[in-house]
Design a protein around this motif. Structure first.
Motif, PDB file in Angstrom:
ATOM      1  N   VAL A  44     -18.127 -92.894  -1.069  1.00  0.00           N
ATOM      2  CA  VAL A  44     -16.805 -92.267  -1.194  1.00  0.00           C
ATOM      3  C   VAL A  44     -15.763 -93.052  -0.403  1.00  0.00           C
ATOM      4  N   GLU A  45     -16.114 -93.480   0.794  1.00  0.00           N
ATOM      5  CA  GLU A  45     -15.166 -94.255   1.606  1.00  0.00           C
ATOM      6  C   GLU A  45     -14.716 -95.512   0.874  1.00  0.00           C
ATOM      7  N   ASN A  46     -15.642 -96.168   0.204  1.00  0.00           N
ATOM      8  CA  ASN A  46     -15.300 -97.395  -0.523  1.00  0.00           C
ATOM      9  C   ASN A  46     -14.577 -97.116  -1.830  1.00  0.00           C
ATOM     10  N   LEU A  47     -14.873 -95.991  -2.457  1.00  0.00           N
ATOM     11  CA  LEU A  47     -14.113 -95.595  -3.647  1.00  0.00           C
ATOM     12  C   LEU A  47     -12.658 -95.298  -3.274  1.00  0.00           C
ATOM     13  N   LEU A  48     -12.454 -94.678  -2.131  1.00  0.00           N
ATOM     14  CA  LEU A  48     -11.088 -94.400  -1.668  1.00  0.00           C
ATOM     15  C   LEU A  48     -10.345 -95.699  -1.360  1.00  0.00           C
ATOM     16  N   ILE A  49     -11.063 -96.666  -0.788  1.00  0.00           N
ATOM     17  CA  ILE A  49     -10.451 -97.977  -0.521  1.00  0.00           C
ATOM     18  C   ILE A  49      -9.943 -98.600  -1.814  1.00  0.00           C
ATOM     19  N   LEU A  50     -10.715 -98.416  -2.886  1.00  0.00           N
ATOM     20  CA  LEU A  50     -10.364 -98.989  -4.197  1.00  0.00           C
ATOM     21  C   LEU A  50      -9.485 -98.061  -5.031  1.00  0.00           C
ATOM     22  N   HIS A  51      -9.077 -96.921  -4.448  1.00  0.00           N
ATOM     23  CA  HIS A  51      -8.220 -95.924  -5.127  1.00  0.00           C
ATOM     24  C   HIS A  51      -8.876 -95.356  -6.391  1.00  0.00           C
ATOM     25  N   ARG A  52     -10.173 -95.275  -6.390  1.00  0.00           N
ATOM     26  CA  ARG A  52     -10.899 -94.667  -7.520  1.00  0.00           C
ATOM     27  C   ARG A  52     -11.128 -93.181  -7.187  1.00  0.00           C
ATOM     28  N   TYR A  53     -10.030 -92.449  -7.223  1.00  0.00           N
ATOM     29  CA  TYR A  53     -10.013 -91.076  -6.717  1.00  0.00           C
ATOM     30  C   TYR A  53     -10.859 -90.113  -7.549  1.00  0.00           C
ATOM     31  N   ASP A  54     -10.837 -90.254  -8.863  1.00  0.00           N
ATOM     32  CA  ASP A  54     -11.603 -89.323  -9.723  1.00  0.00           C
ATOM     33  C   ASP A  54     -13.091 -89.409  -9.428  1.00  0.00           C
ATOM     34  N   GLU A  55     -13.607 -90.635  -9.293  1.00  0.00           N
ATOM     35  CA  GLU A  55     -15.032 -90.814  -9.002  1.00  0.00           C
ATOM     36  C   GLU A  55     -15.367 -90.266  -7.611  1.00  0.00           C
ATOM     37  N   ALA A  56     -14.481 -90.534  -6.675  1.00  0.00           N
ATOM     38  CA  ALA A  56     -14.718 -90.060  -5.302  1.00  0.00           C
ATOM     39  C   ALA A  56     -14.745 -88.542  -5.265  1.00  0.00           C
ATOM     40  N   GLU A  57     -13.814 -87.911  -5.969  1.00  0.00           N
ATOM     41  CA  GLU A  57     -13.740 -86.445  -5.924  1.00  0.00           C
ATOM     42  C   GLU A  57     -14.953 -85.802  -6.576  1.00  0.00           C
ATOM     43  N   LEU A  58     -15.463 -86.415  -7.621  1.00  0.00           N
ATOM     44  CA  LEU A  58     -16.655 -85.871  -8.287  1.00  0.00           C
ATOM     45  C   LEU A  58     -17.830 -85.807  -7.306  1.00  0.00           C
ATOM     46  N   ILE A  59     -18.028 -86.862  -6.544  1.00  0.00           N
ATOM     47  CA  ILE A  59     -19.117 -86.905  -5.556  1.00  0.00           C
ATOM     48  C   ILE A  59     -18.861 -85.896  -4.444  1.00  0.00           C
ATOM     49  N   LEU A  60     -17.622 -85.834  -3.987  1.00  0.00           N
ATOM     50  CA  LEU A  60     -17.290 -84.934  -2.886  1.00  0.00           C
ATOM     51  C   LEU A  60     -17.461 -83.470  -3.265  1.00  0.00           C
ATOM     52  N   LEU A  61     -16.983 -83.101  -4.426  1.00  0.00           N
ATOM     53  CA  LEU A  61     -17.111 -81.703  -4.853  1.00  0.00           C
ATOM     54  C   LEU A  61     -18.566 -81.313  -5.025  1.00  0.00           C
ATOM     55  N   ASN A  62     -19.368 -82.224  -5.539  1.00  0.00           N
ATOM     56  CA  ASN A  62     -20.803 -81.965  -5.700  1.00  0.00           C
ATOM     57  C   ASN A  62     -21.462 -81.783  -4.328  1.00  0.00           C
ATOM     58  N   SER A  63     -21.072 -82.645  -3.369  1.00  0.00           N
ATOM     59  CA  SER A  63     -21.638 -82.545  -2.020  1.00  0.00           C
ATOM     60  C   SER A  63     -21.218 -81.247  -1.342  1.00  0.00           C
ATOM     61  N   LEU A  64     -19.947 -80.880  -1.508  1.00  0.00           N
ATOM     62  CA  LEU A  64     -19.444 -79.663  -0.877  1.00  0.00           C
ATOM     63  C   LEU A  64     -20.051 -78.404  -1.488  1.00  0.00           C
ATOM     64  N   ASN A  65     -20.410 -78.450  -2.749  1.00  0.00           N
ATOM     65  CA  ASN A  65     -21.076 -77.308  -3.387  1.00  0.00           C
ATOM     66  C   ASN A  65     -22.469 -77.088  -2.798  1.00  0.00           C
ATOM     67  N   GLN A  66     -23.072 -78.201  -2.343  1.00  0.00           N
ATOM     68  CA  GLN A  66     -24.406 -78.098  -1.754  1.00  0.00           C
ATOM     69  C   GLN A  66     -24.339 -77.745  -0.263  1.00  0.00           C
ATOM     70  N   HIS A  67     -23.380 -78.376   0.432  1.00  0.00           N
ATOM     71  CA  HIS A  67     -23.278 -78.156   1.880  1.00  0.00           C
ATOM     72  C   HIS A  67     -21.873 -78.529   2.342  1.00  0.00           C
ATOM     73  N   ARG A  68     -21.255 -77.671   3.154  1.00  0.00           N
ATOM     74  CA  ARG A  68     -19.882 -77.927   3.626  1.00  0.00           C
ATOM     75  C   ARG A  68     -19.921 -78.829   4.859  1.00  0.00           C
ATOM     76  N   SER A  69     -20.386 -80.049   4.657  1.00  0.00           N
ATOM     77  CA  SER A  69     -20.538 -80.985   5.781  1.00  0.00           C
ATOM     78  C   SER A  69     -19.182 -81.519   6.217  1.00  0.00           C
ATOM     79  N   GLY A  70     -19.108 -81.898   7.494  1.00  0.00           N
ATOM     80  CA  GLY A  70     -17.848 -82.365   8.051  1.00  0.00           C
ATOM     81  C   GLY A  70     -17.301 -83.602   7.367  1.00  0.00           C
TER      82      GLY A  70
END
Length: 543
Positions: free
Chosen positions: A173-199
């Motif tokens: 996700v950090e590298n996707l944000l560097i490349l401004h690939r926001y849609d891909e980054a958000e898909l991973i983040l939302l999936n992770s947050l659905n499993q666990h609200r990690s910091g």
């Protein structure tokens, strides 16, 4: 129990306490280490790492005078002297929150608080060795600054259900944000947050929402992250930036101040603190943050003379802006102490003509103390050196604006290199002073214009008063001084001698504004003409 954890490993202990070096070496020998080197300072450690690639580094946070452990880590990374497989462990007896959180933010491979047992040390090292071994290709891609390759390797590790899936998701996700690939980054983040609200996921999603200007979502995520960890300085950073973007400067200030209290040794955080504090006109905090920036950088790879210059500039600027005489004196004392301290550090000042910078600062202090003529005289003595010293051009401009030489300040502004203005603090200082000068210059311009109008109408008495009022605002302004002299001479010509003594004396004093000063050609010609007229009048009065 594995006693060969450090077998065939090149180990470097960086600690200024000889007793700890020997004690720690004994522990490492029991873990299989036979190739152990020592460095008592960060500077010596950096020199060693330039010739030897160490596998494991144990670095004390506090190293006496010179670089600390955090600064050494920054230097090693910046200079690519820390191999991807290398382990860097900060070791300290310090457990205060600002120190610990600032170290953790830099993400060393581990952080050990003294005292620690051999078993704890062994298990920590073995854990890191396993991770670096299994993700060797990923660490190499990160070392080589290859975000596309890093994303690909993370995807492979996640697909193989590696035990380091969460780490790989975060890196991806950090590298996707560097490349401004926001849609891909958000898909991973939302999936992770659905499993666990990690910091880490809350923080990166808050950052993503901020970048996409979804400010309400960003604030909610920051708040959730902070509630789960009240020492989450990076969450406070994003919260501050979001409040600032929505125009809530008070809340932004509260957030960034909290972040700076938790972990004060971050340059971007201190820059943001200065920016918000300036908008709220919180002068003391601006001074404190600019000093912190200088302290953070002065022994690190980020060392730059501009941080020192900006600190001193900020203190002088604070002295200019305060109405409290006692506070102004405290700021002036701080400037004097800073200048004295810096002169003892030749390594810091060799990049510029520090004597020239000091002279310009001294002139600004003279102006603040009411010695306007002396300030201009000090400037005149160094003016011809400015063309080759671009670093201190801003200080000459600040001085000229301060004493009211707006025209000369504008001419020098054209010479300031664009590269110099990329520094956010210097850019802000320029912007703020220009705002202040614009208001002052408008009042000055109106008075000067009115004086010219009165002069043209033959009302020399009114013209003299208006030019005098203009000089109250800009005491060393050459153009207005010449205008006053010209109007005074006309008034003197129209008066009887017995009524002219006081005006003659004032006219004589006004010449001091331009006598022996560097003048543009059009002012120089006018000055000579007026001086001839004045000398003629003086001769007439003596007869």
């Amino acid at each position: 129990m594995d006693n060969k954890t450090l077998e065939n490993q090149r180990v470097l202990i960086v600690d200024d306490q000889r007793a700890f070096q020997l004690m720690f070496k004994g522990i490492l020998y029991q873990m299989g280490a036979t190739n152990v080197a020592f460095s008592p300072t960060g500077e010596q450690a950096l020199a060693k790492c330039a010739t030897v690639s160490y596998d494991v580094l144990f670095v004390d946070y506090h190293l006496g005078v010179g670089k600390n452990g955090k600064q050494l880590l920054e230097d090693l990374r910046e200079k690519k002297l820390l191999a991807p497989h290398s382990i860097f462990m900060l070791v300290t007896g310090e457990n205060k929150v600002p120190m610990v959180m600032s170290a953790v933010e830099l993400e060393p491979d581990d952080y050990l608080v003294k005292p620690f047992s051999q078993n704890v040390l062994r298990s920590r090292i073995q854990r890191i060795q396993r991770k670096k071994s299994q993700l060797a290709a990923l660490y190499q891609a990160l070392f080589d600054d290859q975000p596309e390759r890093a994303i690909e390797l993370c995807q492979q590790a996640i697909a193989s259900e590696s035990r380091y899936q969460q780490f790989c998701k975060r890196v991806m996700v950090e590298n996707l944000l560097i490349l401004h690939r926001y849609d891909e980054a958000e898909l991973i983040l939302l999936n992770s947050l659905n499993q666990h609200r990690s910091g880490w996921a809350l923080l990166l999603q808050a950052k993503l929402c901020f970048e996409l200007q979804r400010f309400d979502e960003s604030l909610a995520l920051c708040q959730e992250a902070i509630e789960s960890n009240r020492y989450f300085a990076e969450a406070y950073d994003i919260q501050a930036m979001t409040y600032q973007a929505t125009g809530d400067q008070e809340q932004a200030f509260s957030s960034i101040q909290t972040a700076a209290e938790i972990a004060p040794y971050s340059m971007p955080r201190q820059y943001l603190l200065i920016e918000i504090a300036r908008k709220l006109n919180n002068v003391p905090l601006q001074v404190q943050a600019s000093k912190q920036l200088y302290e953070i950088t002065r022994r690190s790879i980020k060392q730059d003379i501009v941080h020192l210059l900006n600190y001193i500039r900020t203190v002088i600027d604070a002295a200019v802006r305060t109405d409290d005489p006692n506070q102004r004196n405290r700021y002036l004392q701080e400037v004097s102490l800073a200048l004295q301290r810096v002169k003892r550090d030749e390594g810091m000042t060799r990049e510029i003509d520090f004597g020239l910078f000091e002279a310009l600062c001294q002139a600004r202090l003279e102006s603040l103390s009411g010695a306007q003529y002396q300030a201009k005289k000090t400037y005149a003595a160094v003016a011809d050196q400015l063309s080759e010293q671009h670093q201190v051009l801003p200080d000459a401009i600040f001085l000229l604006n301060q004493i009211g030489e707006f025209e000369q300040a504008q001419s020098l502004t054209q010479l300031v290199p664009a590269e110099l203005m990329k520094n956010p603090l210097l850019k802000t200082l320029f912007s703020d002073q220009q705002h202040f000068v614009d208001k002052k210059q408008q009042q000055f311009g109106e008075l000067n214009k009115a004086g010219i109008k009165s002069y043209k109408e033959g009302n020399f008495n009114a013209a003299v008063k208006q030019f005098e009022a203009a000089l109250e605002l800009a005491p060393m302004n050459t153009g207005s001084a010449l205008n006053l002299i010209q109007a005074s001479i006309q008034l003197l010509n129209s008066q009887q001698k017995r009524k002219s003594a006081e005006l003659f004396d004032r006219c004589k004093k006004t010449f001091r504004v331009v006598d022996n000063m560097p003048l543009p050609e059009h002012h120089r010609v006018r000055y000579k003409e007026l001086l001839q007229q004045f000398d003629k009048l003086r001769d007439e009065m003596r007869r």
